[in-house]
Structures are given as C-alpha cells and as structure tokens.
Design a protein around this motif. Structure first.
Motif, mmCIF file in Angstrom:
data_model
loop_
_atom_site.group_PDB
_atom_site.id
_atom_site.type_symbol
_atom_site.label_atom_id
_atom_site.label_comp_id
_atom_site.label_asym_id
_atom_site.label_seq_id
_atom_site.Cartn_x
_atom_site.Cartn_y
_atom_site.Cartn_z
ATOM 1 N N ALA A 8 -72.036 14.390 -67.168
ATOM 2 C CA ALA A 8 -72.212 13.039 -68.082
ATOM 3 C C ALA A 8 -70.952 13.130 -69.263
ATOM 4 C CB ALA A 8 -73.712 13.243 -68.676
ATOM 5 N N ALA A 9 -70.786 14.188 -69.752
ATOM 6 C CA ALA A 9 -69.667 14.308 -70.673
ATOM 7 C C ALA A 9 -68.199 14.133 -70.202
ATOM 8 C CB ALA A 9 -70.075 15.718 -71.384
ATOM 9 N N LYS A 10 -68.274 14.155 -69.082
ATOM 10 C CA LYS A 10 -66.783 14.183 -68.646
ATOM 11 C C LYS A 10 -65.859 12.896 -69.031
ATOM 12 C CE LYS A 10 -64.174 13.908 -64.075
ATOM 13 N NZ LYS A 10 -64.141 13.563 -62.658
ATOM 14 N N LYS A 11 -64.861 13.365 -69.373
ATOM 15 C CA LYS A 11 -64.059 12.205 -69.943
ATOM 16 C C LYS A 11 -63.125 11.385 -68.943
ATOM 17 C CE LYS A 11 -64.033 12.594 -74.779
ATOM 18 N NZ LYS A 11 -64.046 11.543 -75.555
ATOM 19 N N GLU A 12 -63.311 10.278 -69.042
ATOM 20 C CA GLU A 12 -62.282 9.280 -68.287
ATOM 21 C C GLU A 12 -61.210 8.974 -69.206
ATOM 22 O OE1 GLU A 12 -62.995 8.138 -65.291
ATOM 23 O OE2 GLU A 12 -64.982 8.023 -64.890
ATOM 24 N N PHE A 13 -59.892 9.375 -68.469
ATOM 25 C CA PHE A 13 -58.730 9.157 -69.105
ATOM 26 C C PHE A 13 -58.150 7.557 -68.812
ATOM 27 C CE2 PHE A 13 -59.025 13.651 -69.477
ATOM 28 C CZ PHE A 13 -58.544 14.004 -70.727
ATOM 29 N N VAL A 14 -57.881 6.861 -69.505
ATOM 30 C CA VAL A 14 -57.252 5.460 -69.120
ATOM 31 C C VAL A 14 -56.058 5.302 -69.890
ATOM 32 C CG1 VAL A 14 -57.992 2.892 -69.530
ATOM 33 C CG2 VAL A 14 -59.805 4.521 -68.959
ATOM 34 N N ASN A 15 -55.146 5.403 -69.300
ATOM 35 C CA ASN A 15 -53.566 5.026 -69.612
ATOM 36 C C ASN A 15 -53.508 3.904 -69.319
ATOM 37 O OD1 ASN A 15 -53.059 8.130 -70.498
ATOM 38 N ND2 ASN A 15 -53.163 8.474 -68.220
ATOM 39 N N ILE A 16 -52.790 3.085 -70.222
ATOM 40 C CA ILE A 16 -52.580 1.651 -70.394
ATOM 41 C C ILE A 16 -51.187 1.378 -70.376
ATOM 42 C CG2 ILE A 16 -52.772 -0.499 -71.469
ATOM 43 C CD1 ILE A 16 -55.321 0.793 -73.046
ATOM 44 N N ALA A 17 -50.495 0.836 -69.411
ATOM 45 C CA ALA A 17 -48.873 0.529 -69.401
ATOM 46 C C ALA A 17 -48.698 -0.649 -70.020
ATOM 47 C CB ALA A 17 -48.566 0.495 -67.798
ATOM 48 N N THR A 18 -47.712 -0.740 -70.803
ATOM 49 C CA THR A 18 -47.551 -2.210 -71.728
ATOM 50 C C THR A 18 -46.255 -2.741 -71.264
ATOM 51 O OG1 THR A 18 -46.728 -0.673 -73.707
ATOM 52 C CG2 THR A 18 -49.165 -1.130 -73.413
ATOM 53 N N GLY A 19 -45.277 -2.319 -72.330
ATOM 54 C CA GLY A 19 -43.971 -2.828 -72.136
ATOM 55 C C GLY A 19 -43.060 -2.347 -73.281
ATOM 56 N N GLY A 20 -41.915 -2.817 -73.644
ATOM 57 C CA GLY A 20 -40.952 -2.451 -74.357
ATOM 58 C C GLY A 20 -41.499 -2.532 -75.897
ATOM 59 N N THR A 21 -41.155 -1.518 -76.775
ATOM 60 C CA THR A 21 -41.656 -1.890 -77.999
ATOM 61 C C THR A 21 -41.484 -3.019 -79.042
ATOM 62 O OG1 THR A 21 -39.634 -0.679 -78.665
ATOM 63 C CG2 THR A 21 -41.849 0.811 -78.379
ATOM 64 N N ALA A 22 -40.314 -3.590 -78.389
ATOM 65 C CA ALA A 22 -40.211 -4.920 -79.086
ATOM 66 C C ALA A 22 -40.568 -6.139 -78.356
ATOM 67 C CB ALA A 22 -38.527 -5.390 -78.875
ATOM 68 N N GLY A 23 -41.570 -5.942 -77.529
ATOM 69 C CA GLY A 23 -42.344 -6.952 -76.786
ATOM 70 C C GLY A 23 -43.637 -7.103 -77.328
ATOM 71 N N THR A 24 -44.417 -7.948 -76.616
ATOM 72 C CA THR A 24 -45.877 -8.492 -77.046
ATOM 73 C C THR A 24 -47.040 -7.321 -76.574
ATOM 74 O OG1 THR A 24 -45.224 -10.464 -77.094
ATOM 75 C CG2 THR A 24 -47.531 -10.102 -77.300
ATOM 76 N N TYR A 25 -46.762 -6.684 -75.181
ATOM 77 C CA TYR A 25 -47.710 -5.923 -74.424
ATOM 78 C C TYR A 25 -48.034 -4.644 -75.288
ATOM 79 C CZ TYR A 25 -47.154 -8.541 -70.254
ATOM 80 O OH TYR A 25 -46.875 -9.453 -69.437
ATOM 81 N N TYR A 26 -46.972 -4.137 -75.978
ATOM 82 C CA TYR A 26 -47.073 -2.775 -76.588
ATOM 83 C C TYR A 26 -47.971 -2.578 -77.773
ATOM 84 C CZ TYR A 26 -45.601 1.767 -78.811
ATOM 85 O OH TYR A 26 -45.626 3.028 -79.153
ATOM 86 N N PRO A 27 -47.989 -3.806 -78.932
ATOM 87 C CA PRO A 27 -49.063 -3.534 -79.931
ATOM 88 C C PRO A 27 -50.472 -4.030 -79.020
ATOM 89 C CG PRO A 27 -47.468 -5.502 -80.154
ATOM 90 C CD PRO A 27 -46.916 -4.841 -79.038
ATOM 91 N N LEU A 28 -50.524 -5.138 -78.397
ATOM 92 C CA LEU A 28 -51.820 -5.217 -77.753
ATOM 93 C C LEU A 28 -52.187 -3.999 -77.053
ATOM 94 C CD1 LEU A 28 -51.230 -9.025 -76.293
ATOM 95 C CD2 LEU A 28 -52.529 -8.135 -78.447
ATOM 96 N N GLY A 29 -51.364 -3.396 -76.377
ATOM 97 C CA GLY A 29 -52.001 -2.312 -75.546
ATOM 98 C C GLY A 29 -52.616 -1.043 -76.292
ATOM 99 N N GLY A 30 -51.770 -1.000 -77.487
ATOM 100 C CA GLY A 30 -52.365 0.054 -78.453
ATOM 101 C C GLY A 30 -53.544 -0.140 -79.184
ATOM 102 N N ALA A 31 -53.789 -1.546 -79.297
ATOM 103 C CA ALA A 31 -55.151 -1.940 -80.086
ATOM 104 C C ALA A 31 -56.163 -1.915 -79.141
ATOM 105 C CB ALA A 31 -54.907 -3.582 -80.391
ATOM 106 N N LEU A 32 -55.979 -2.151 -77.791
ATOM 107 C CA LEU A 32 -57.060 -2.287 -76.704
ATOM 108 C C LEU A 32 -57.166 -0.558 -76.486
ATOM 109 C CD1 LEU A 32 -58.464 -3.400 -74.364
ATOM 110 C CD2 LEU A 32 -56.708 -3.078 -72.905
ATOM 111 N N ALA A 33 -56.366 0.217 -76.502
ATOM 112 C CA ALA A 33 -56.546 1.641 -76.566
ATOM 113 C C ALA A 33 -57.554 2.172 -77.625
ATOM 114 C CB ALA A 33 -55.459 2.584 -76.450
ATOM 115 N N GLU A 34 -57.312 1.732 -78.879
ATOM 116 C CA GLU A 34 -58.186 1.770 -79.946
ATOM 117 C C GLU A 34 -59.768 1.434 -79.833
ATOM 118 O OE1 GLU A 34 -56.950 0.602 -83.948
ATOM 119 O OE2 GLU A 34 -54.873 1.287 -83.519
ATOM 120 N N ILE A 35 -59.765 0.134 -79.204
ATOM 121 C CA ILE A 35 -60.966 -0.424 -78.934
ATOM 122 C C ILE A 35 -61.923 0.334 -77.946
ATOM 123 C CG2 ILE A 35 -62.172 -2.512 -77.717
ATOM 124 C CD1 ILE A 35 -59.895 -4.240 -78.974
#
Length: 320
Positions: free
Chosen positions: A31-58
């Motif tokens: 029950a306590a097993k961790k699920e690792f969810v790595n989120i692939a985004t984009g370059g740091t100058a694009g839009t995916y990167y900040p959104l992916g970071g926010a989604l990881a926090e959520i």
C-alpha cells in the motif's frame, strides 16, 4: 498425550499469528509503495517546462504515494519516444504529433506508438513566427533566402514550420534552414545570426520575451486564406489571434494558427492512478494558472477540444 496436544495447538496458534502478521506487513508495504511519475516537458525557455513543474507539485501534494518530477526535454517528439521507451510516465505534447505517433506517419513513419493514450487537451499552442524590426521582414513571402530557425530537427515545431511554409509555396530549398531550440533561436535573433524563428508555444513565450528585452520584436502574420488552406490539409490547426501587447511594443493583433497542447501517458499506467492524476490536476487549476498565463485556458470544459488520440480509461472515467 494431552500435554503434547496442548503444546502442538499453542505452536500452531503462534505460527498462524506470525503468518498473519507477516501477511499484514506485506499488504502494508504494498500500500505504501511509491509510484514514480516522471513528467517530460520541453526546453526551459518554453511553456511546457513551468507547467510540468507545477503539475509535479500538484501530484506530490494531492495523490497518495506518488513521487512526481518534471524534466526538461526536446518536447513533443522526444517526449513520445521517452514514453515509448519507459523512461518517463507522462508527457506534454502537441496534438498533431500525438496523432502522427499513433498512426505511424510523418516523423513516426515506421515507428508507430499505439500505446499512447491521452489524459486531456490543455490549451492552444500558437505557431509564432518571430523576427526583429532591423531585418525588415514583414511577411512569410519575405522568407526566401533568409536564415530561418525552424525548431529542433524532427520536432513538433519543425513540422509546423515545414507545413506552413509549404502552404506559401516555400520549401527548405528556398531558405537557409537552422535547426535550433527556442532558446538557441532567441540567441541567434539577438546576435543577428538568425533572421526568423518559428516558436510553437503558448504566448507569451519566455524565449520571445527574452528577445523583446533587447530588441523590437516583430510577429509575422499567417493570412486568413493561407490559414484556411493549411487547415484543409492539416485539420489539427486552428485560427487564433495573438492579441495586441502580448509582447512589448506589439501595436496590433496578429493573425496566426495554433495546434493544441495535451497531456499523455501510455496504456501501461493503471486506471486508478490515471484517474487520480486527472482529478488532482483539475481540482488544482489555480496552481497551473500561477505557473504560466496559458493556465487560465486549461478547463475541464475544454479538455476534449482537438483530441486527436484515444483517452486513457482512467481519464475517461473522470470525464464521465
């Protein structure tokens, strides 16, 4: 004899209790097993990167036993390959690129990825065709013979650039092609080594804002008749307007075209986890709005617009 039987009974009872404790511990560990969810985004100058970071926090705050993280990548095409190879569990991609992957066309010819499944479409990704005023370039027709950054080789942006140029009767033979990321293209424009850059991202885009900090940015329009021709051939595109003052010194609305950003996984992710991820995201949209201005366009009501591939069963359950 009775004494022996009593000892045996007690022994059996102890063995049963120990077995029960052992079973309980195993269940608790599972029950306590961790699920690792790595989120692939984009370059740091694009839009995916900040959104992916926010989604990881959520996900870390709202989904039990999930350890989520976002990583910078080469965006759509690279992200689908990372998913296919099991190196990430979730990715942000363009809807047209997702379609190509599932169908095995364009850059995925002979490399079909049928396991790709959607969680939702998110917001329009506008193809922004950018130059600076000192180039004197005002239209796509002016691009012949110029140094054009079309995006990273084999990227979603590169496909967009090629298809738009094709609509204007321009091929790569007519221009000096430069395969550059958003950040590299911005540096090239600032240094005078690039004349025009294609940037597919939600606006305002960090790479373009970076250019605007030092130069007067000029956005090149896609005229309505050309947009109609593009959409007829490639129905994933839609007409959009980059509004006045989206960037510093932008004095007018600019007609453009866009694809849709979407969140995808593969059929390897279990339905319960996918459901919980989808629910957590839509229950915490304020965090996505805080991460980037495109966050305000992400709504449950718009989640199926431009959907180009099949929904994951867990996401489909949430949207019922």
């Amino acid at each position: 004899m009775k004494k022996v039987l009593s000892i045996l009974a007690v022994s059996m009872l102890l063995i049963g209790m120990l077995a029960g404790c052992g079973g309980g511990k195993s269940t608790e560990q599972a029950a306590a097993k961790k699920e690792f969810v790595n989120i692939a985004t984009g370059g740091t100058a694009g839009t995916y990167y900040p959104l992916g970071g926010a989604l990881a926090e959520i996900l870390n705050k709202n989904v039990a036993n999930v350890n989520a993280s976002a990583q910078s990548t080469g965006a759509s095409v690279a992200n689908i390959n990372l998913l296919k190879d099991g190196k990430v569990e979730m990715a942000l991609v363009q809807n047209d690129i997702a379609y190509y992957a599932v169908k095995g066309t364009e850059m995925f010819t002979g490399k079909q990825v049928p396991s790709l499944k959607a969680i939702a479409t998110l917001y329009p990704e506008t193809i922004q065709i950018v130059t600076v005023d000192k180039t004197g370039i005002k239209s796509i027709a002016d691009l012949k013979g110029k140094r054009i950054a079309v995006g990273a080789a084999g990227s979603g942006t590169e496909a967009n650039a090629r298809q738009i140029l094709e609509t204007y009767g321009i091929t790569y033979d007519d221009i000096k092609v430069q395969y550059l990321s958003f950040g590299e293209a911005a540096s090239g424009l600032k240094d005078g080594n690039v004349d025009v850059a294609f940037v597919t991202a939600g606006f305002p885009t960090a790479a373009i804002q970076d250019i605007a900090a030092q130069h007067k940015v000029v956005l090149i329009p896609v005229e309505a008749d050309k947009a109609d021709a593009l959409i007829k051939k490639y129905p994933f595109y839609a007409k959009v307007t980059i509004p006045v003052n989206a960037y510093p010194n932008q004095a007018a609305d600019i007609p453009a075209v866009a694809v849709k950003a979407m969140l995808v996984v593969t059929d390897k992710m279990n339905a319960d986890l996918t459901f919980n991820i989808t629910k957590a995201m839509y229950d915490n949209l304020e965090r996505l709005k805080a991460a980037h201005s495109v966050g305000k366009m992400i709504t449950k009501e718009n989640s199926q617009e431009g959907m180009s591939i099949e929904l994951h069963p867990g996401a489909a359950k949430f949207f019922k």
